[in-house]
Scaffold this motif. Structure first.
Motif, short mmCIF file in Angstrom:
data_model
loop_
_atom_site.label_atom_id
_atom_site.label_comp_id
_atom_site.label_asym_id
_atom_site.label_seq_id
_atom_site.Cartn_x
_atom_site.Cartn_y
_atom_site.Cartn_z
N TYR A 33 17.87 59.94 32.71
CA TYR A 33 16.35 59.79 32.07
C TYR A 33 15.50 60.48 32.97
O TYR A 33 15.67 60.52 34.24
CB TYR A 33 16.29 58.32 32.23
N TYR A 35 11.40 60.37 34.04
CA TYR A 35 10.12 59.63 33.97
C TYR A 35 8.97 60.50 34.51
O TYR A 35 9.33 61.11 35.39
CB TYR A 35 10.32 58.41 34.26
N GLY A 42 1.12 54.16 34.29
CA GLY A 42 2.44 53.66 34.67
C GLY A 42 3.45 54.76 34.49
O GLY A 42 3.02 55.82 34.45
N PHE A 45 8.27 57.58 30.11
CA PHE A 45 9.20 58.03 29.79
C PHE A 45 9.16 59.28 29.01
O PHE A 45 8.31 59.61 28.15
CB PHE A 45 9.91 56.99 28.77
N LEU A 91 10.30 61.18 38.09
CA LEU A 91 11.41 60.38 38.51
C LEU A 91 12.60 60.72 37.54
O LEU A 91 12.33 60.69 36.25
CB LEU A 91 10.94 59.02 38.40
N GLY A 108 15.88 57.73 41.52
CA GLY A 108 15.93 58.19 42.54
C GLY A 108 14.57 58.58 43.21
O GLY A 108 13.50 57.77 42.54
N PRO A 109 14.28 59.06 44.21
CA PRO A 109 13.13 59.03 45.10
C PRO A 109 11.91 59.70 44.18
O PRO A 109 10.69 59.89 44.82
CB PRO A 109 13.28 59.78 46.31
N PHE B 34 13.49 44.07 32.46
CA PHE B 34 13.73 44.57 33.81
C PHE B 34 12.48 44.31 34.69
O PHE B 34 11.38 44.81 34.43
CB PHE B 34 13.97 46.07 33.91
N TYR B 36 11.51 45.72 38.62
CA TYR B 36 11.73 46.76 39.62
C TYR B 36 10.52 46.39 40.88
O TYR B 36 9.35 46.11 40.61
CB TYR B 36 11.33 48.19 39.19
N GLN B 38 8.78 48.83 43.72
CA GLN B 38 8.31 50.22 44.32
C GLN B 38 7.57 50.24 45.56
O GLN B 38 6.64 49.73 45.59
CB GLN B 38 7.59 50.92 43.23
N GLY B 43 10.98 55.87 44.92
CA GLY B 43 11.29 55.44 43.50
C GLY B 43 11.54 54.15 43.44
O GLY B 43 11.58 53.41 44.24
N PRO B 44 11.41 53.53 41.99
CA PRO B 44 11.32 52.07 41.87
C PRO B 44 12.99 51.58 42.14
O PRO B 44 13.78 52.14 42.02
CB PRO B 44 11.37 51.97 40.44
N LEU B 87 7.06 46.45 39.31
CA LEU B 87 7.00 46.90 38.15
C LEU B 87 7.85 46.08 37.01
O LEU B 87 9.03 45.56 37.38
CB LEU B 87 7.35 48.24 38.00
N LEU B 91 13.04 47.40 27.41
CA LEU B 91 13.86 48.44 26.82
C LEU B 91 14.05 47.54 25.20
O LEU B 91 14.42 46.56 24.96
CB LEU B 91 15.45 48.46 27.31
N GLY B 99 14.78 54.88 26.64
CA GLY B 99 13.84 54.76 27.77
C GLY B 99 12.96 53.66 27.75
O GLY B 99 12.94 52.90 26.71
N LEU B 100 12.91 53.07 29.15
CA LEU B 100 12.12 51.93 29.53
C LEU B 100 10.61 52.20 29.18
O LEU B 100 10.05 53.32 29.34
CB LEU B 100 12.12 51.46 30.75
N PHE B 102 7.22 50.76 30.66
CA PHE B 102 6.76 50.19 31.80
C PHE B 102 5.44 49.59 31.97
O PHE B 102 4.61 50.37 31.08
CB PHE B 102 6.72 51.23 33.18
N GLY B 103 4.72 48.71 32.41
CA GLY B 103 3.68 48.10 32.76
C GLY B 103 3.13 49.02 33.84
O GLY B 103 3.96 49.77 34.40
N LYS B 104 1.76 48.61 34.28
CA LYS B 104 1.33 49.57 35.37
C LYS B 104 1.54 48.73 36.75
O LYS B 104 1.22 49.51 37.84
CB LYS B 104 -0.41 49.48 35.17
#
Lengths: 116, 112
Positions: A33, A35, A42, A45, A91, A108-109, B34, B36, B38, B43-44, B87, B91, B99-100, B102-104
């Motif tokens: 994926y 992003y 936020g 995607f 990302l 990943g980072p 999910f 996460y 960060q 990355g998350p 975060l 899904l 793709g997920l 996400f919230g902010k």
């Protein structure tokens, strides 16, 4: 084991130039994926791959963005004719599968892209 | 359209002061929610997946719960190293993309 790796970690480019961002997923993960994370926004995607195919490209912001994945592993996100609004952290994530149990995505980072 | 709203945007706590972060969601059909963590410049980092209402998961000082409309991340007796942005993502079951959404995020600061 090794996590998701991305290169470069930072990229500064001039407006109008093309850039390529690379992602190496976790070994054995079939889904990959991309992003984008902009300041104050936020995670957005962009696109996902199951194997080498991308079933849905509708998340790509414009036709200047493209992505490919070869050999079911490494992926490249290409941005043509970069614009200042493309500045963001890109990302990459991978997951064992794309459905059912095992679709936890590991990130990943990131690559920080700055368009001047 | 799938939506995820997290609150508060920022939270400052004293070390040891327990609290909860909220994630409200609207999806066509939930395949998974999910959480996460960060840290700045990274990355998350995956924390939890919740699949159905009533489910709970725990990891150290963190506990995630899920209802049909929202999820909570409870932080018990937090330490300064718990400071990060948390975060929430969903899904959805509709459509072809995996793709997920996400919230902010909630920016959490734990003061010693």
């Amino acid at each position: 084991g090794a996590g998701v790796s991305q290169s470069p970690s930072n990229k500064v480019t001039e407006k109008g130039k093309d850039v390529e961002l690379r992602c190496d997923p976790i070994s054995g993960h079939t889904a990959l994926y991309w992003y984008r994370q902009s300041l104050g926004q936020g995670l957005e995607f962009l696109i996902y791959f199951q194997g080498n195919s991308a079933p849905d490209k509708s998340g790509l912001p414009s036709d200047r963005f493209s992505a490919e994945r070869t050999g079911g592993s490494v992926s490249t996100l290409t941005i043509q004719r970069t614009q200042q609004e493309d500045s963001a952290v890109y990302l990459c994530a991978s997951s064992l599968t794309s459905g059912g149990a095992g679709y936890e995505q590991y990130f990943g980072p990131g690559t920080r892209l700055t368009v001047t | 359209e799938d939506q995820v709203t997290q609150s508060p945007e920022a939270l400052r706590l004293q070390e040891g002061e327990s609290s909860s972060l909220n994630c409200s969601y609207t999806v066509s059909g939930l395949r998974g929610l999910f959480w996460y963590r960060q840290d700045p410049g990274k990355g998350p980092e995956f924390l939890f997946t919740l699949y159905s209402a009533g489910e709970e998961k725990e990891k150290e000082r963190l506990k995630a719960t899920l209802t049909k409309k929202e999820s909570f991340l409870h932080i018990t007796a937090p330490k300064p190293e718990d400071s990060a942005t948390y975060l929430c993502a969903v899904l959805a079951s509709g459509g072809g993309a995996d793709g997920l959404t996400f919230g902010k995020g909630t920016h959490l600061i734990i003061q010693p």
